[in-house]
Design a protein around this motif. Structure first.
Motif, mmCIF file in Angstrom:
data_model
loop_
_atom_site.group_PDB
_atom_site.id
_atom_site.type_symbol
_atom_site.label_atom_id
_atom_site.label_comp_id
_atom_site.label_asym_id
_atom_site.label_seq_id
_atom_site.Cartn_x
_atom_site.Cartn_y
_atom_site.Cartn_z
ATOM 1 N N LEU A 9 0.516 -1.248 -0.067
ATOM 2 C CA LEU A 9 -0.130 -0.184 0.022
ATOM 3 C C LEU A 9 0.726 1.124 0.028
ATOM 4 O O LEU A 9 2.210 1.340 0.567
ATOM 5 C CB LEU A 9 -0.876 0.442 1.261
ATOM 6 N N PHE A 12 3.588 1.853 2.921
ATOM 7 C CA PHE A 12 4.366 1.269 3.415
ATOM 8 C C PHE A 12 5.111 0.536 2.760
ATOM 9 O O PHE A 12 5.350 1.013 1.613
ATOM 10 C CB PHE A 12 2.484 -0.161 3.351
ATOM 11 N N PHE A 68 -12.434 1.892 11.724
ATOM 12 C CA PHE A 68 -13.344 0.040 11.494
ATOM 13 C C PHE A 68 -14.275 -0.033 12.314
ATOM 14 O O PHE A 68 -14.345 -0.502 12.974
ATOM 15 C CB PHE A 68 -12.807 -0.653 10.472
ATOM 16 N N HIS A 71 -16.137 -7.506 13.278
ATOM 17 C CA HIS A 71 -16.457 -8.615 13.077
ATOM 18 C C HIS A 71 -18.012 -7.998 14.270
ATOM 19 O O HIS A 71 -19.020 -9.046 13.858
ATOM 20 C CB HIS A 71 -15.967 -10.110 12.840
ATOM 21 N N LEU A 78 -6.412 0.963 15.296
ATOM 22 C CA LEU A 78 -4.764 1.059 14.953
ATOM 23 C C LEU A 78 -4.554 2.061 16.009
ATOM 24 O O LEU A 78 -5.184 3.736 15.918
ATOM 25 C CB LEU A 78 -4.472 0.741 13.808
ATOM 26 N N TRP A 110 0.673 3.121 13.610
ATOM 27 C CA TRP A 110 -0.795 3.965 11.847
ATOM 28 C C TRP A 110 -0.736 4.752 11.917
ATOM 29 O O TRP A 110 -1.907 5.198 12.940
ATOM 30 C CB TRP A 110 -1.240 2.599 11.608
ATOM 31 N N GLU A 122 3.104 3.676 8.641
ATOM 32 C CA GLU A 122 3.375 2.416 9.280
ATOM 33 C C GLU A 122 5.024 2.262 9.884
ATOM 34 O O GLU A 122 5.438 3.040 9.328
ATOM 35 C CB GLU A 122 3.392 1.328 8.662
ATOM 36 N N LEU B 47 -0.342 -4.186 7.194
ATOM 37 C CA LEU B 47 -1.794 -4.131 6.617
ATOM 38 C C LEU B 47 -1.750 -3.949 4.852
ATOM 39 O O LEU B 47 -0.485 -3.010 4.541
ATOM 40 C CB LEU B 47 -2.112 -2.806 6.925
ATOM 41 N N LYS B 63 -13.571 -14.844 6.545
ATOM 42 C CA LYS B 63 -14.524 -14.927 8.231
ATOM 43 C C LYS B 63 -13.585 -14.268 8.572
ATOM 44 O O LYS B 63 -14.227 -13.400 9.764
ATOM 45 C CB LYS B 63 -15.493 -15.924 8.308
ATOM 46 N N GLN B 64 -12.242 -14.223 8.899
ATOM 47 C CA GLN B 64 -11.421 -14.613 10.202
ATOM 48 C C GLN B 64 -11.263 -13.090 10.427
ATOM 49 O O GLN B 64 -10.582 -11.772 11.325
ATOM 50 C CB GLN B 64 -10.420 -15.559 10.576
ATOM 51 N N ILE B 65 -10.702 -12.638 8.810
ATOM 52 C CA ILE B 65 -9.692 -11.421 8.967
ATOM 53 C C ILE B 65 -10.430 -10.200 8.804
ATOM 54 O O ILE B 65 -11.461 -9.995 8.597
ATOM 55 C CB ILE B 65 -8.656 -11.590 7.456
ATOM 56 N N TYR B 66 -8.947 -9.557 9.565
ATOM 57 C CA TYR B 66 -10.065 -7.926 9.535
ATOM 58 C C TYR B 66 -9.751 -7.031 8.656
ATOM 59 O O TYR B 66 -8.699 -6.653 8.020
ATOM 60 C CB TYR B 66 -8.372 -6.969 11.144
ATOM 61 N N PHE B 68 -10.986 -3.869 5.940
ATOM 62 C CA PHE B 68 -11.968 -2.590 6.021
ATOM 63 C C PHE B 68 -11.218 -1.575 4.613
ATOM 64 O O PHE B 68 -9.939 -2.143 3.989
ATOM 65 C CB PHE B 68 -12.307 -2.068 7.468
ATOM 66 N N VAL B 76 -8.530 -3.283 2.672
ATOM 67 C CA VAL B 76 -6.903 -3.360 2.818
ATOM 68 C C VAL B 76 -7.625 -4.199 3.630
ATOM 69 O O VAL B 76 -8.476 -4.041 4.081
ATOM 70 C CB VAL B 76 -6.563 -2.099 3.683
ATOM 71 N N LEU B 78 -5.361 -6.052 7.819
ATOM 72 C CA LEU B 78 -4.366 -6.577 8.634
ATOM 73 C C LEU B 78 -4.205 -8.264 7.893
ATOM 74 O O LEU B 78 -5.516 -9.129 8.040
ATOM 75 C CB LEU B 78 -4.768 -7.016 10.036
ATOM 76 N N TRP B 110 -2.976 -11.279 13.065
ATOM 77 C CA TRP B 110 -4.108 -10.996 13.866
ATOM 78 C C TRP B 110 -5.434 -11.384 12.968
ATOM 79 O O TRP B 110 -5.116 -11.765 11.689
ATOM 80 C CB TRP B 110 -5.178 -9.240 13.474
ATOM 81 N N GLY B 112 -9.659 -12.697 13.599
ATOM 82 C CA GLY B 112 -10.582 -12.206 14.202
ATOM 83 C C GLY B 112 -11.664 -13.892 14.509
ATOM 84 O O GLY B 112 -12.360 -14.413 14.392
ATOM 85 N N ARG B 121 -7.083 -12.988 19.492
ATOM 86 C CA ARG B 121 -7.260 -12.471 18.127
ATOM 87 C C ARG B 121 -5.656 -11.829 17.540
ATOM 88 O O ARG B 121 -5.927 -11.181 16.437
ATOM 89 C CB ARG B 121 -8.298 -11.586 18.559
ATOM 90 N N GLU B 122 -4.872 -11.359 18.081
ATOM 91 C CA GLU B 122 -3.855 -10.306 17.797
ATOM 92 C C GLU B 122 -2.589 -11.986 19.066
ATOM 93 O O GLU B 122 -2.500 -11.792 19.627
ATOM 94 C CB GLU B 122 -3.300 -9.741 18.573
#
Lengths: 430, 430
Positions: A9, A12, A68, A71, A78, A110, A122, B47, B63-66, B68, B76, B78, B110, B112, B121-122
């Motif tokens: 990005l 970054f 943001f 879930h 951040l 960030w 970052e 990111l 399903k789990q990814i953060y 936004f 983008v 994490l 990360w 979720g 989660r982290e």
């Protein structure tokens, strides 16, 4: 399936081995210094409730923060610095902390900043603080840590410019412009960037002409000379007070500790944040004035006011690691890019991987970092590979891995028939 | 203004000094070992474009990814592991890397995930890989690194169970169930969790009864005994091939390197990911079977296929740092929680801060980490403070900071009138 373009990005970046190695070596030295002072590390989550990070909210922070909905429908963000999470941390764990609490925290933050000015979105911060002590001894310890941590890295050109918020505020009161102090601080903070005339004009809009000239005169007193002289001049303008006594005591501590050089009393140092209430400071490299402050901070009297009724005071500082790394690259380009590995064990035959690892392990036990080359190419090609990787020595096995020829890559010289002991000594002697 | 409740998000946590210190000490030892093998660090952004991280997309990851939309309207996310960013990194910087490229990467990721199972989660991953070499020497180096990095930390109970994907696939082909291999692998991977009978039933649904029994029989061969015996039994069932020859060669390397113990050939190790194509392995602690694998990995033949037409092969592994830290706390609770600091210099008078720092610095130069206490409380209170902080020695200045009394906190004993040299020796001798 079409290929996905591999790219990062905007704002970054990847750290390739030479930079990342330099960064980790730098961080290692900083941590070692912090720990020698008895400071201990903490860590906090990268992601927090937006409410916690934004606090009173508003301003630049709100625009730049990565925010943001997660879930679970939570409003999250951040972290954009390490100070706000630390305030939350102290309020939350107050009962588990032994005060005065001396901690450091090195971690990524960030900010969706405008990247046109060469800023990254970052970056790594490195904060160290003492909370729960309001004495001059704590102020002094942080100042000494800046000096003793950065001088071994950057040389004697490290200069810490300090001031006291209380002194400046008393002076503003005597001018009758204390109400505008936050605005005035923000303008004075631009001195290095926009120059005296620029700041004077900005101040004039806030305070009127006479006062603007007197403020500029006050913050220019550093030109008067050494710490003691400037302090006398400041006392003459603003009178004596807690703040001048604190600055005097700090000066005595510097002398007692044999660390008097490298500190300049500079009334133009104000730190734009209204957060600070006591000493404030910035750190510069005399050889690299353009790079700006590489370590700034100060004393605050209410760290966690947003989260707790307890007033928790403290003093701390933050090293800008990206800036420091840029400075080190200029100051010491060679060291900053040194290879990580001392030696490579040449590969004579693919089937010798077990013996090769055994021999390499013998060198590792002698403190020689030793890569094992994996492919049985010509020795000249293996020498070239070592050179590309910045590895100074190649170890060539002889006599079924009991003796070794040592190749000095830079000198293009061989030494034959050494045992592990002698070969390790020869490499360590370099 | 009402206070904001200081709290972290569900599934996230703060690291207080004792845990963070233990974590950093652990990471330091791991890094030192990696570097001794000539591995070098890299870093990538937290990111990235969601497109890059999700690749083919779908499944649990999505399903789990953060994920936004950022300020610039970019999609983008994490990072949820270090493998995908590494694949992107290798494709992007292919021209700047010297192959075989040996790198490690220690960083947060990360996810979720459902937190009910005690998952965070982290969490921190620690990956190390060799890319650009398909030889057995590379497989072996990674295996040896696991052993030589984890044994000094966890003791000789570190056992690496390995297998070869090709071997298992050939066996499935001979049964005529190769088409269902991905599904079968996923079920076999549950062996430790749901037991033989459970897995047999799951397999039966996929392959039918006869084949399910034969697969279970095959993956249970490890009970047959040592590496050589199991290998012979596997050859009898599946015939010889590239894979059995690779497993043979690896065994010879282990013996040549004097590192034969601690490796078990275990056909039930399959690693649920279809990503792997060669050797696969998991690492267990014999004393702590419930904790699961602390280091897993394997060989792959197309790391960056989503981003590049170049086929880049490699072999790597990942240490689960959170799991490893939990294991270390059980194995060696005392060491895991040791204080960072060796000594504290007692505060006799607030105005002595300069002299105190000078004396402390003399001890630091002798390699003794030394905190300076900042408040002139009674000595008994300062001893208690040291005890609370886990600091074993208090240094009490005498004769204007030229000589010192040394207080051993645990023994409650004093030694008087020592100079810096003798006091440092006495503390280092502990």
């Amino acid at each position: 399936m079409p290929l996905i373009e591999p790219r990062v990005l905007k704002g970054f970046r990847d750290f390739l081995p030479p930079q990342e190695l330099a960064r980790r070596n730098m961080v290692e030295k900083i941590e070692k210094s912090f720990r020698s002072f008895g400071f201990i590390p903490i860590d906090t989550p990268a992601l927090e409730y937006a409410e916690i990070l934004l606090g009173k909210g508003g301003g630049e922070t709100e625009k730049q923060i990565y925010r943001f909905t997660d879930h679970g429908g939570r409003d999250v963000a951040l972290r954009f610095d390490l100070t706000v999470p630390f305030a939350r941390f102290v309020a939350e764990h107050r009962g588990d902390l032994v005060l005065p609490f001396k901690r450091y925290h090195i971690a990524k933050v960030w900010r969706g900043e405008n990247t046109q000015r060469g800023r990254y979105r970052e970056f790594t911060q490195c904060d160290f603080d003492i909370v729960g002590s309001d004495g001059a001894a704590a102020d002094f310890e942080i100042l000494l840590m800046i000096r003793n941590t950065l001088r071994p890295l950057c040389g004697d050109g490290v200069v810490i410019r300090l001031n006291h918020r209380g002194l400046f505020n008393r002076f503003l009161s005597s001018l009758g412009v204390m109400e505008q102090s936050a605005e005035i601080l923000r303008q004075v903070d631009k001195l290095a960037k926009v120059g005296k005339d620029g700041v004077q004009k900005l101040l004039e809009e806030i305070t009127g002409k006479t006062e603007s000239l007197r403020i500029l005169d006050f913050v220019s007193l550093e030109a008067e000379g050494d710490y003691e002289t400037v302090l006398e001049a400041l006392k003459a303008k603003a009178g004596e007070g807690e703040d001048t006594r604190r600055l005097e005591e700090l000066r005595r501590f510097m002398k007692d500790a044999g660390a008097a050089d490298g500190f300049i009393l500079d009334p133009s140092i104000t730190r734009g944040l209204d957060y600070y209430t006591g000493v404030v400071y910035e750190t510069f490299l005399t050889g690299l004035p353009d790079i700006g402050s590489i370590c700034s901070g100060g004393r605050y009297d209410n760290l966690a006011g947003l989260y707790s009724k307890d007033k928790i005071c403290g003093v701390g500082s933050s090293i800008g690691l990206d800036r420091l790394q840029a400075a080190l690259e200029i100051l010491d380009a060679e060291n900053a890019h040194a290879g990580s590995c001392c030696a490579a064990l040449a590969c004579l035959e693919a089937g010798d991987a077990g013996k090769a690892q055994k021999a390499a392990e013998a060198f590792r036990l002698k403190g020689i970092t030793c890569e094992v080359f994996l492919e049985p190419k010509k020795l000249t090609q293996q020498f070239m590979l070592a050179e590309k990787k910045g590895i100074p020595w190649v170890i060539i096995p002889e006599d079924d891995y009991s003796r070794f020829t040592l190749r000095n890559i830079a000198a293009r010289e061989n030494k034959e028939s050494l045992d592990v002991e002698d070969a390790a000594d020869a490499m360590a002697g370099m």
